[in-house]
Scaffold this motif. Sequence first.
Motif, PDB file in Angstrom:
ATOM      1  N   GLN A   2     -35.295 -18.505  -3.914  1.00 32.15           N
ATOM      2  CA  GLN A   2     -36.599 -19.185  -3.926  1.00 32.15           C
ATOM      3  C   GLN A   2     -36.403 -20.588  -3.369  1.00 32.15           C
ATOM      4  OE1 GLN A   2     -35.558 -17.687  -7.135  1.00 32.15           O
ATOM      5  NE2 GLN A   2     -36.355 -15.854  -6.117  1.00 32.15           N
ATOM      6  N   SER A  24     -33.274 -21.978  -5.528  1.00 36.19           N
ATOM      7  CA  SER A  24     -32.927 -21.453  -6.840  1.00 36.19           C
ATOM      8  C   SER A  24     -32.724 -19.955  -6.724  1.00 36.19           C
ATOM      9  CB  SER A  24     -34.026 -21.759  -7.866  1.00 36.19           C
ATOM     10  OG  SER A  24     -35.252 -21.200  -7.456  1.00 36.19           O
ATOM     11  N   GLY A  25     -31.934 -19.432  -7.593  1.00 36.82           N
ATOM     12  CA  GLY A  25     -31.693 -18.005  -7.599  1.00 36.82           C
ATOM     13  C   GLY A  25     -30.463 -17.579  -6.836  1.00 36.82           C
ATOM     14  N   THR A  27     -27.153 -19.156  -3.904  1.00 37.96           N
ATOM     15  CA  THR A  27     -26.485 -20.321  -3.334  1.00 37.96           C
ATOM     16  C   THR A  27     -26.935 -20.524  -1.900  1.00 37.96           C
ATOM     17  OG1 THR A  27     -24.564 -19.928  -4.762  1.00 37.96           O
ATOM     18  CG2 THR A  27     -24.247 -21.333  -2.832  1.00 37.96           C
ATOM     19  N   ASN A  75     -27.496 -27.675  -4.059  1.00 38.38           N
ATOM     20  CA  ASN A  75     -28.143 -26.458  -3.555  1.00 38.38           C
ATOM     21  C   ASN A  75     -29.414 -26.799  -2.773  1.00 38.38           C
ATOM     22  OD1 ASN A  75     -27.669 -23.682  -3.355  1.00 38.38           O
ATOM     23  ND2 ASN A  75     -29.115 -23.193  -4.992  1.00 38.38           N
ATOM     24  N   THR A  76     -29.291 -27.796  -1.928  1.00 38.23           N
ATOM     25  CA  THR A  76     -30.451 -28.359  -1.235  1.00 38.23           C
ATOM     26  C   THR A  76     -30.109 -28.631   0.230  1.00 38.23           C
ATOM     27  OG1 THR A  76     -31.260 -29.386  -3.274  1.00 38.23           O
ATOM     28  CG2 THR A  76     -32.069 -30.307  -1.207  1.00 38.23           C
TER      29      THR A  76
END
Length: 120
Positions: A2, A24-25, A27, A75-76
């Motif tokens: 997501q 999210s969810g 990597t 994670n961005t």
Amino acid sequence: VQLQASGGGLVQAGGSLTLSCAASGRTLSTYSVAWFRQAPGKEREFVVGISRSNGTAYPDSVKGRFTISRDNAKNTVYLQMNNLKPMDTAVYYCAASEKDATVVFPYDYWGRGTQVTVSS
């Protein structure tokens, strides 16, 4: 995975903004990621892409002004936009693909957009 895009806003021409695409969810480093934008009345336009191996692709319209980067710890994926122009006004979307390429068609996962408005 997501995706959530954020960081848009109103800025004067010549200013800067940094957009974030938080995942999210899964990597995000295992995905190729891209930013697209869509201005009112226009088709969605590719802005920049980064492959899983961190290769990048920029169209001439943003080359030298926009930079895509990853922060794997967060994670961005970020889009740093400098020297913004009124023509950059659009809704910006991030997208991801499990394929490893700087540009992928089609991207399988999309986040909601974030509005960027550049005033003259």
